[in-house]
Design a protein around this motif. Structure first.
Motif: not given
Length: 242
Positions: A1, A208, A211-212, A215-216
């Protein structure tokens, strides 16, 4: 990532390079933080800590504690019984220890060398966990988030403050110019590590965010996750519950 972005070119791991970088800049870190953010970083920290007012945590873990500024805000606002700070940089911890001594807070706040991806604490130890401008430096972000979740008590809360990427004109354009040119210029001027403040915008660009990242967090197992942008999206507060 964000594992590909490292402070230096070399064979050392990202974790080793980040530790070296913060050791190099520890003496000027606080000054440059406040100078380059025009003092807004102090306001950001206070807003982040206030996310914990409702649960009044008694035992707090501050990961990537650095020189301890986030933990000091926690003590001022929340009045916990105990705060433990962990960081991979001995240089930063030495600055933190001096500040703890100068403020006579050794009975509340202690720091130790520690790795966010392998915390030396029992499961379900802390009422709350805080991280300020640290998660983008994790070598393995998912592993770091998972280990913090492990040591958090059930119903405990995590608060993460991190830089973000503004999306809208003209903040996005001004932010990019400031981060890519102004920040590295003054970083090189005041810090003995020329690479550290070039790595900063690179690490933010690779992170990230938004929202990324939410989400993680949910993927790892955090519940009731929230994302709160600050100052036109320059930074953000992320929260979650175990």
């Amino acid at each position: 990532m964000n594992k590909e972005v490292t402070p230096y070119a070399g064979t050392e791991t990202k974790k080793e390079q980040v530790a070296t970088m913060f050791n190099n800049i520890s003496g000027t870190y606080d000054f440059l933080n406040h100078f380059l953010s025009l003092g807004i970083d102090i306001i950001w920290r206070r807003k982040a800590i206030r996310e914990l007012l409702a649960i009044q945590p008694r035992i707090i873990l501050d990961v990537a504690t650095g020189t301890g500024d986030f933990a000091f805000e926690s003590i001022d606002i929340l009045h916990p019984d105990k705060v433990i700070g962990v960081d991979i940089s001995e240089g930063m911890l030495e600055v933190a220890k001096k500040k703890i001594k100068d403020r006579n807070l050794g009975h509340v706040f202690s720091v130790q060398l520690g790795d966010s991806e392998g915390l030396h604490f029992e499961d379900n130890t802390f009422d709350a966990i805080t991280v300020a401008f640290g998660v983008r430096n994790y070598e393995n972000l998912e592993k770091g988030l998972a280990d913090m979740l492990r040591v958090l008590k059930p119903e405990g809360k995590i608060v993460i403050l991190e830089f973000s990427k503004p999306r809208h004109f003209p903040v996005k354009q001004g932010y990019n110019v400031y981060f890519k040119y102004v920040t590295p210029f003054f970083g090189k001027l005041f810090s003995k590590d020329k690479r550290a403040y070039t790595y900063l915008p690179e690490s933010v660009a690779a992170f990230p965010d938004g929202e990324d990242f939410v989400g993680l967090m949910e993927k790892i197992g955090y519940k009731n996750t929230k994302h709160r942008p600050l100052t036109f999206g320059i930074s953000a507060i992320y929260t979650g519950i175990k």
